[in-house]
Design an enzyme around this catalytic site. Structure first.
Site, PDB file in Angstrom:
ATOM      1  N   GLU A  59      65.304  57.258 -56.580  1.00 19.48           N
ATOM      2  CA  GLU A  59      65.458  58.678 -57.049  1.00 19.48           C
ATOM      3  C   GLU A  59      67.349  59.076 -57.052  1.00 19.48           C
ATOM      4  OE1 GLU A  59      63.793  61.272 -54.237  1.00 19.48           O
ATOM      5  OE2 GLU A  59      64.299  63.047 -55.341  1.00 19.48           O
ATOM      6  N   LYS A  79      60.608  64.922 -45.923  1.00 20.56           N
ATOM      7  CA  LYS A  79      60.529  63.954 -47.405  1.00 20.56           C
ATOM      8  C   LYS A  79      62.232  63.634 -47.490  1.00 20.56           C
ATOM      9  CE  LYS A  79      61.248  62.943 -51.807  1.00 20.56           C
ATOM     10  NZ  LYS A  79      62.554  62.992 -52.624  1.00 20.56           N
ATOM     11  N   ASP A 130      59.987  47.020 -42.961  1.00 23.47           N
ATOM     12  CA  ASP A 130      58.506  47.565 -43.144  1.00 23.47           C
ATOM     13  C   ASP A 130      58.647  49.239 -43.251  1.00 23.47           C
ATOM     14  OD1 ASP A 130      56.062  48.411 -43.327  1.00 23.47           O
ATOM     15  OD2 ASP A 130      55.328  46.876 -42.346  1.00 23.47           O
ATOM     16  N   HIS A 144      71.270  67.959 -57.819  1.00 20.79           N
ATOM     17  CA  HIS A 144      70.097  66.829 -58.095  1.00 20.79           C
ATOM     18  C   HIS A 144      69.982  66.768 -59.705  1.00 20.79           C
ATOM     19  CE1 HIS A 144      66.665  64.486 -57.414  1.00 20.79           C
ATOM     20  NE2 HIS A 144      65.966  65.369 -57.945  1.00 20.79           N
TER      21      HIS A 144
HETATM   22  C1  LIG Z   1      74.724  65.810 -55.705  1.00 20.14           C
HETATM   23  C2  LIG Z   1      75.838  66.615 -54.702  1.00 20.14           C
HETATM   24  C3  LIG Z   1      76.120  65.171 -54.017  1.00 20.14           C
HETATM   25  C4  LIG Z   1      76.806  66.980 -55.380  1.00 20.14           C
HETATM   26  O1  LIG Z   1      77.561  67.534 -54.775  1.00 20.14           O
HETATM   27  P1  LIG Z   1      79.162  68.073 -54.954  1.00 20.14           P
HETATM   28  O2  LIG Z   1      79.668  69.095 -53.974  1.00 20.14           O
HETATM   29  O3  LIG Z   1      79.399  68.472 -56.511  1.00 20.14           O
HETATM   30  O4  LIG Z   1      79.712  66.841 -54.717  1.00 20.14           O
HETATM   31  P2  LIG Z   1      81.458  66.266 -54.765  1.00 20.14           P
HETATM   32  O5  LIG Z   1      81.758  65.832 -56.493  1.00 20.14           O
HETATM   33  O6  LIG Z   1      82.170  67.479 -54.440  1.00 20.14           O
HETATM   34  O7  LIG Z   1      81.432  65.042 -54.160  1.00 20.14           O
HETATM   35  C5  LIG Z   1      81.346  65.092 -52.849  1.00 20.14           C
HETATM   36  C6  LIG Z   1      80.949  63.515 -52.329  1.00 20.14           C
HETATM   37  O8  LIG Z   1      79.625  63.387 -52.870  1.00 20.14           O
HETATM   38  C7  LIG Z   1      79.744  62.045 -53.418  1.00 20.14           C
HETATM   39  N1  LIG Z   1      79.040  62.160 -54.770  1.00 20.14           N
HETATM   40  C8  LIG Z   1      78.842  63.378 -55.331  1.00 20.14           C
HETATM   41  N2  LIG Z   1      78.451  63.083 -56.573  1.00 20.14           N
HETATM   42  C9  LIG Z   1      78.456  61.485 -56.627  1.00 20.14           C
HETATM   43  C10 LIG Z   1      77.985  60.855 -57.783  1.00 20.14           C
HETATM   44  N3  LIG Z   1      77.693  61.261 -58.779  1.00 20.14           N
HETATM   45  N4  LIG Z   1      77.985  59.600 -57.548  1.00 20.14           N
HETATM   46  C11 LIG Z   1      78.261  58.997 -56.276  1.00 20.14           C
HETATM   47  N5  LIG Z   1      78.555  59.737 -55.253  1.00 20.14           N
HETATM   48  C12 LIG Z   1      78.729  61.067 -55.377  1.00 20.14           C
HETATM   49  C13 LIG Z   1      80.719  61.432 -53.107  1.00 20.14           C
HETATM   50  O9  LIG Z   1      80.982  60.728 -52.072  1.00 20.14           O
HETATM   51  C14 LIG Z   1      81.811  62.725 -53.155  1.00 20.14           C
HETATM   52  O10 LIG Z   1      82.796  62.382 -52.579  1.00 20.14           O
HETATM   53  P3  LIG Z   1      84.127  61.299 -53.202  1.00 20.14           P
HETATM   54  O11 LIG Z   1      83.732  59.775 -52.817  1.00 20.14           O
HETATM   55  O12 LIG Z   1      84.112  61.652 -54.619  1.00 20.14           O
HETATM   56  O13 LIG Z   1      85.460  61.525 -52.706  1.00 20.14           O
HETATM   57  C15 LIG Z   1      75.171  67.654 -53.987  1.00 20.14           C
HETATM   58  O14 LIG Z   1      74.627  68.746 -54.752  1.00 20.14           O
HETATM   59  C16 LIG Z   1      74.214  67.367 -52.888  1.00 20.14           C
HETATM   60  O15 LIG Z   1      74.375  66.721 -51.950  1.00 20.14           O
HETATM   61  N6  LIG Z   1      72.888  67.632 -53.396  1.00 20.14           N
HETATM   62  C17 LIG Z   1      71.695  67.423 -52.650  1.00 20.14           C
HETATM   63  C18 LIG Z   1      70.993  66.144 -53.223  1.00 20.14           C
HETATM   64  C19 LIG Z   1      69.721  65.964 -52.610  1.00 20.14           C
HETATM   65  O16 LIG Z   1      69.388  66.158 -51.487  1.00 20.14           O
HETATM   66  N7  LIG Z   1      68.854  65.018 -53.184  1.00 20.14           N
HETATM   67  C20 LIG Z   1      67.725  64.491 -52.918  1.00 20.14           C
HETATM   68  C21 LIG Z   1      66.565  64.581 -53.898  1.00 20.14           C
HETATM   69  S1  LIG Z   1      65.945  66.154 -53.615  1.00 20.14           S
HETATM   70  C22 LIG Z   1      64.646  65.735 -52.577  1.00 20.14           C
HETATM   71  O17 LIG Z   1      64.266  64.662 -52.548  1.00 20.14           O
HETATM   72  C23 LIG Z   1      64.035  66.873 -51.600  1.00 20.14           C
HETATM   73  C24 LIG Z   1      64.726  68.047 -50.914  1.00 20.14           C
HETATM   74  C25 LIG Z   1      66.043  68.040 -51.254  1.00 20.14           C
HETATM   75  O18 LIG Z   1      64.105  68.993 -51.513  1.00 20.14           O
HETATM   76  C26 LIG Z   1      64.579  68.001 -49.477  1.00 20.14           C
HETATM   77  C27 LIG Z   1      64.777  69.392 -48.989  1.00 20.14           C
HETATM   78  O19 LIG Z   1      64.542  70.355 -49.444  1.00 20.14           O
HETATM   79  O20 LIG Z   1      65.165  69.457 -47.653  1.00 20.14           O
HETATM   80  N1  LIG Z   2      50.992  47.601 -38.347  1.00 19.56           N
HETATM   81  C1  LIG Z   2      51.999  46.782 -38.586  1.00 19.56           C
HETATM   82  O1  LIG Z   2      53.169  47.571 -38.791  1.00 19.56           O
HETATM   83  C2  LIG Z   2      51.936  45.389 -39.053  1.00 19.56           C
HETATM   84  C3  LIG Z   2      52.999  44.915 -39.690  1.00 19.56           C
HETATM   85  N2  LIG Z   2      53.068  43.754 -39.924  1.00 19.56           N
HETATM   86  C4  LIG Z   2      54.178  42.894 -40.535  1.00 19.56           C
HETATM   87  O2  LIG Z   2      54.856  41.855 -39.679  1.00 19.56           O
HETATM   88  C5  LIG Z   2      56.302  41.603 -39.834  1.00 19.56           C
HETATM   89  C6  LIG Z   2      57.104  42.096 -38.572  1.00 19.56           C
HETATM   90  O3  LIG Z   2      56.574  41.492 -37.443  1.00 19.56           O
HETATM   91  P1  LIG Z   2      57.516  40.535 -36.531  1.00 19.56           P
HETATM   92  O4  LIG Z   2      56.832  40.006 -35.422  1.00 19.56           O
HETATM   93  O5  LIG Z   2      59.017  41.242 -36.491  1.00 19.56           O
HETATM   94  O6  LIG Z   2      58.067  39.352 -37.592  1.00 19.56           O
HETATM   95  P2  LIG Z   2      57.967  37.761 -37.533  1.00 19.56           P
HETATM   96  O7  LIG Z   2      56.625  37.309 -37.604  1.00 19.56           O
HETATM   97  O8  LIG Z   2      58.621  37.173 -38.478  1.00 19.56           O
HETATM   98  O9  LIG Z   2      58.389  37.530 -36.059  1.00 19.56           O
HETATM   99  C7  LIG Z   2      59.698  37.580 -35.640  1.00 19.56           C
HETATM  100  C8  LIG Z   2      60.338  36.032 -35.231  1.00 19.56           C
HETATM  101  O10 LIG Z   2      61.455  35.945 -35.483  1.00 19.56           O
HETATM  102  C9  LIG Z   2      62.038  34.928 -34.554  1.00 19.56           C
HETATM  103  N3  LIG Z   2      63.249  35.332 -34.011  1.00 19.56           N
HETATM  104  C10 LIG Z   2      64.470  34.862 -33.897  1.00 19.56           C
HETATM  105  N4  LIG Z   2      65.451  35.314 -33.145  1.00 19.56           N
HETATM  106  C11 LIG Z   2      64.787  36.433 -32.571  1.00 19.56           C
HETATM  107  C12 LIG Z   2      65.260  37.393 -31.734  1.00 19.56           C
HETATM  108  N5  LIG Z   2      66.515  37.394 -31.425  1.00 19.56           N
HETATM  109  N6  LIG Z   2      64.399  38.166 -31.654  1.00 19.56           N
HETATM  110  C13 LIG Z   2      62.997  38.383 -31.894  1.00 19.56           C
HETATM  111  N7  LIG Z   2      62.557  37.249 -32.622  1.00 19.56           N
HETATM  112  C14 LIG Z   2      63.490  36.260 -33.137  1.00 19.56           C
HETATM  113  C15 LIG Z   2      60.773  34.643 -33.847  1.00 19.56           C
HETATM  114  O11 LIG Z   2      60.252  33.530 -33.933  1.00 19.56           O
HETATM  115  P3  LIG Z   2      60.890  32.080 -33.441  1.00 19.56           P
HETATM  116  O12 LIG Z   2      59.721  31.604 -32.552  1.00 19.56           O
HETATM  117  O13 LIG Z   2      61.290  31.304 -34.725  1.00 19.56           O
HETATM  118  O14 LIG Z   2      62.102  32.237 -32.569  1.00 19.56           O
HETATM  119  C16 LIG Z   2      59.759  35.637 -34.156  1.00 19.56           C
HETATM  120  O15 LIG Z   2      58.461  35.308 -33.921  1.00 19.56           O
HETATM  121  C17 LIG Z   2      56.642  42.492 -40.922  1.00 19.56           C
HETATM  122  O16 LIG Z   2      56.527  41.769 -42.087  1.00 19.56           O
HETATM  123  C18 LIG Z   2      55.467  43.647 -41.087  1.00 19.56           C
HETATM  124  O17 LIG Z   2      55.414  44.226 -42.180  1.00 19.56           O
HETATM  125  C19 LIG Z   2      52.119  42.686 -39.799  1.00 19.56           C
HETATM  126  C20 LIG Z   2      50.950  43.206 -39.065  1.00 19.56           C
HETATM  127  C21 LIG Z   2      50.841  44.681 -38.749  1.00 19.56           C
END
Ligand SMILES: CC(C)(COP(=O)([O-])OP(=O)([O-])OC[C@H]1O[C@@H](n2cnc3c(N)ncnc32)[C@H](O)[C@@H]1OP(=O)([O-])[O-])[C@@H](O)C(=O)NCCC(=O)NCCSC(=O)C[C@@](C)(O)CC(=O)[O-]
Ligand SMILES: NC(=O)C1=CN([C@@H]2O[C@H](COP(=O)(O)OP(=O)(O)OC[C@H]3O[C@@H](n4cnc5c(N)ncnc54)[C@H](OP(=O)(O)O)[C@@H]3O)[C@@H](O)[C@H]2O)C=CC1
Length: 420
Positions: A76, A256, A272, A367
């Site tokens: 997005e 969202k 995940d 946006h």
């Molecule tokens: C779009 C802006 C950022 C413009 O905002 P602006 O004030 O015109 O931005 P600006 O030009 O003054 O820039 C400020 C900083 O924003 C960044 N920035 C700004 N533009 C860019 C760009 N093109 N590419 C990369 N970075 C950008 C950048 O970091 C920049 O600093 P800089 O690095 O330039 O010093 C602002 O209007 C904004 O934050 N809007 C919100 C947008 C948003 O939330 N989008 C999500 C999608 S909508 C949604 O999913 C659900 C929602 C939003 O409805 C949730 C809700 O209602 O709560």
């Molecule tokens: N309900 C849900 O959300 C479900 C999710 N999943 C999926 O399961 C996965 C995640 O499971 P997860 O058990 O984390 O992954 P893994 O099955 O890959 O297990 C993690 C492994 O990492 C190794 N490991 C190495 N270093 C470390 C450390 N410091 N701490 C812990 N483990 C270490 C361990 O094996 P070793 O013996 O080699 O050390 C461990 O078994 C995701 O892909 C997810 O999508 C699966 C089922 C249900």
């Protein structure tokens, strides 16, 4: 041969020969950028390709005093700009401060049946259950995790008994680890109490013990616009957030918006996304509809977020996807706890930018400005110059920008009859 037993190449040949796709399509699928086919085909079933989404970097983040580049994988427009925008507005006050609770996941071992004295039964078998859990996954204990608690819950009216396990997954997300331990414990308990029938032994995605808090302070001076001073904007942002607490319709949108950044980070790190969404939404209810809270103090707007974040820094796709490894490197190879704090910070930033936009200029100005380039591509514009030409044309009347207008502009440009 069954589809499941074919190689990726054979599946593509089949799709081609049966006319589902043409050679251009199968060529696109065969490219699999960023993820070798031998890895992809072993990660999922019936694999035919990969599905790339753009990866970008959110800027200006300071998290717990450390400048942090935040990679986000997202389709997005404006999500990355928004997160960066918010991070920039709290940069001078030190960015984001986080704290994390990582006390374990819940596993549910559920039986159909009753026990006369469930507490006594658990007391008698607790030590043995601990040994079973440790033996089921010995390496977890070596990593510093393991079984932390067991309790028994009875649902007498519906004839269920649940043994609820709290398991510390160490640095992993832990789903597989928890499921392995739960199943071993389930079978052991069955043997000890033949009157019980094991119904399920499974991780719960409700994870209140794996949660992250982040706070950021936005000085009023960073909030002022041409129309309003910073204090007025802050007040309106608080009102907007308060409205989310009373309106389910608004809360869904606010949440969202928070997930815009969180989800993109989770995806980029190979974690995940469904697990994080399930965990985060499971703590919401009519008394608590969103994860953020906004207040004002000493000429500043203060944002807080508290959100379940049961993610991992190792295991699963985090360790398998080369891109996820690269993202972890960009993040400075954080521990699971640090990653939880980063995710919470990005969620807070996403919420801040959205609230700021909607109570000032409205969301469409920023946006849509960025969305227009996507619209131009959707309409068939190709190449940087053409895309910008079409986006510019749409920008001139942003309220009426549409795919139709974009398509007309593209065809005019291609015919040479439009000069923007
Ligand atoms: C779009 C802006 C950022 C413009 O905002 P602006 O004030 O015109 O931005 P600006 O030009 O003054 O820039 C400020 C900083 O924003 C960044 N920035 C700004 N533009 C860019 C760009 N093109 N590419 C990369 N970075 C950008 C950048 O970091 C920049 O600093 P800089 O690095 O330039 O010093 C602002 O209007 C904004 O934050 N809007 C919100 C947008 C948003 O939330 N989008 C999500 C999608 S909508 C949604 O999913 C659900 C929602 C939003 O409805 C949730 C809700 O209602 O709560
Ligand atoms: N309900 C849900 O959300 C479900 C999710 N999943 C999926 O399961 C996965 C995640 O499971 P997860 O058990 O984390 O992954 P893994 O099955 O890959 O297990 C993690 C492994 O990492 C190794 N490991 C190495 N270093 C470390 C450390 N410091 N701490 C812990 N483990 C270490 C361990 O094996 P070793 O013996 O080699 O050390 C461990 O078994 C995701 O892909 C997810 O999508 C699966 C089922 C249900």
């Amino acid at each position: 041969m069954k589809f499941r037993d074919m190689s990726t190449e054979e599946r593509l040949r089949m799709l081609l020969s049966e006319g589902h796709l043409d050679e251009q399509d199968t060529g696109l699928l065969a490219q699999s950028p960023g993820l070798p086919t031998d890895v992809a085909s072993n990660m999922i079933e019936n694999q035919i390709g990969t599905f790339p989404v753009p990866l970008g970097l959110a800027q200006h983040f300071i998290i717990d005093g450390k400048p942090t580049i935040v990679p986000l994988a997202v389709e997005e427009p404006s999500v990355i700009a928004a997160a960066s925008n918010a991070a920039k507005r709290c940069y001078e006050t030190g960015g984001f401060t986080t704290s994390v609770k990582r006390c374990g996941l819940t596993g549910q071992v559920v039986f159909n049946g009753t026990l006369d004295q469930p507490e006594q039964f658990l007391k008698e078998h607790r030590e043995a259950v601990e040994v079973v859990a440790q033996t089921a996954h010995p390496s977890l204990v070596a990593h510093g995790g393991g079984l932390r608690n067991i309790e028994v819950l009875t649902y007498r009216e519906c004839n269920f008994i649940e043994f609820r396990l709290t398991i510390d997954p160490a640095e992993a997300m832990g789903a597989n680890v928890v499921n392995t331990i739960c199943e071993a414990v389930g079978h052991y308990l069955c043997e000890q109490a033949p009157s019980l029938k094991l119904l399920m032994a499974i991780l719960s995605n409700n994870a209140p013990l794996q949660s992250a808090h982040a706070r950021a302070v936005f000085p009023f001076t960073q909030l002022s616009t041409a129309q309003m001073d910073g204090a007025q904007v802050a007040e309106r942002m608080i009102l907007a957030s308060t409205f989310a607490e009373i309106s389910q319709q608004r809360a869904a949108t606010q949440n969202k918006g928070i997930m815009n950044g969180v989800d993109a980070l989770i995806l980029a790190t190979g974690n995940d996304t469904r697990n994080i969404a399930a965990a985060a939404y499971s703590v919401l209810n009519p008394e608590h509809r969103t994860w953020t809270n906004w207040t004002v103090s000493e000429n500043c707007l203060i944002g807080d977020i508290d959100i379940p974040m049961p993610l991992g820094a190792i295991g699963g796709a985090i360790s398998t996807l080369p891109m996820a490894q690269l993202v972890m490197k960009l993040l400075g190879n954080p521990s699971a706890s640090q990653l939880m704090g980063i995710a919470a910070s990005v969620g807070l930033a996403s919420n801040m930018a959205a609230l700021f936009a909607i109570v000032t200029d409205g969301i469409q100005k920023g946006h849509m400005n960025l969305q227009l380039r996507s619209l131009a591509i959707m309409a068939g514009a190709t190449g940087e110059q053409q895309i910008e030409q079409v986006a510019n044309l749409l920008r001139q009347n942003v309220k009426h920008a549409s795919l139709d207008i974009a398509k007309k502009a593209v065809s005019q440009i291609k015919r040479g009859s439009l000069d923007v």
